[in-house]
Scaffold this motif. Structure first.
Motif: not given
Length: 223
Positions: A197-218
Motif C-alpha cells: 500500500x502507498x505510504x500514508x504521508x505520500x497518499x495524503x499529499x497526493x490527495x491534497x488540492x494544489x498547492x497543499x501536498x506540494x511542500x510537505x516537510x519530511x
C-alpha cells in the motif's frame, strides 16, 4: 542491472546526476553514479528489475541532451526485453530533469525526481496520466527548490497524482538523511507498482488540492 528471481514484472530505471556541460565519459567510479547505487539496491523487490543507467558522457549538453537520449535508449531496450512491463523512473539532480523529460514514454507509469535540476519553461505535459513525486532538501545549494515547487504546481494541472516533500535538514547530496530519502523513494516506487500500500504521508499529499501536498516537510525518521 539487478534481475529478480521468478521473472520481471516491472522495471525501475535509476538516473544519476551530472553537469550542465561535459563530454568526458562517465566512469564506473563517478561519484554522481555511485550515489545512486545504494538507492538502486534498496529498490530491489520480487518481480522488480532495477537498471542503474550510466550515461555515455557527464553533461546535459543542450541542445544534444545526451542523458535524455541515453534514457530513451534504455526505455526502448526495456520495452524490447519486457514488453508491457510498467517502468518507474528515479532520478537525482540532472537525472531528475532527465526522468521528467522522458516521462512520456508509453511504459512509464511514475516518476520520482530527487533534488531535480529544473529550469523555467521545462515541459510538463508528458506527465499526463503519470504519478509524480518530487523531493528537495531545505538546505539545497545546487538546484533550486522554488523551481521544483513551481514545476509541481504545473504538473498538478495535468495529473492529480503529484506529491512534493521538503527534506528537512538535508541538501543536494542526500547524505545527512540518507535513510529517509531512501525510504521515501522505496515507499513511492513500491506503492506505485502495487507491491505494498502507498505510504500514508505520500497518499495524503497526493490527495491534497494544489498547492497543499506540494511542500510537505519530511521531518523525523520514517522508520
Amino acid at each position: 542491472m539487478a534481475k529478480p528471481q521468478g521473472g520481471t514484472k516491472a522495471v525501475v530505471l535509476v538516473l544519476h546526476g551530472g553537469r550542465e556541460h561535459g563530454t568526458e565519459p562517465v566512469r564506473p567510479l563517478n561519484l554522481a553514479y555511485l550515489r545512486m547505487v545504494p538507492l538502486a539496491r534498496a529498490l530491489r523487490a520480487p518481480g522488480v528489475e532495477v537498471w542503474n543507467l550510466r550515461y555515455r558522457v557527464r553533461g546535459w549538453n543542450a541542445p544534444s541532451l545526451d542523458p535524455v537520449r541515453d534514457a530513451r535508449w534504455a526505455l526502448d531496450r526495456i520495452g524490447e526485453l519486457h514488453p508491457g512491463a510498467p517502468v518507474v523512473l528515479v532520478g537525482h539532480s540532472m537525472g531528475g530533469r532527465t526522468a521528467l523529460r522522458v516521462a512520456g514514454h508509453p511504459n512509464v507509469v511514475a516518476v520520482c525526481a530527487l533534488a531535480p535540476w529544473i529550469e523555467p519553461g521545462e515541459p510538463y505535459e508528458q506527465l499526463r496520466g503519470r504519478s509524480l513525486l518530487i523531493a528537495h532538501g531545505d538546505q539545497e545549494r545546487m538546484t533550486d527548490p522554488a523551481k521544483s515547487l513551481r514545476f509541481a504546481r504545473q504538473a498538478k494541472t495535468v495529473t492529480d497524482r503529484v506529491a512534493r516533500f521538503s527534506v528537512v535538514g538535508d541538501g543536494h547530496a542526500m547524505l545527512k538523511r540518507a535513510r529517509d530519502w531512501s525510504r521515501l523513494v522505496v515507499d513511492f516506487v513500491h506503492g506505485e507498482l502495487g507491491l505494498e500500500p502507498m505510504a500514508p504521508d505520500i497518499a495524503n499529499a497526493m490527495h491534497e488540492a494544489s498547492p497543499r501536498g506540494l511542500d510537505v516537510p519530511l521531518g523525523g525518521s520514517r522508520g
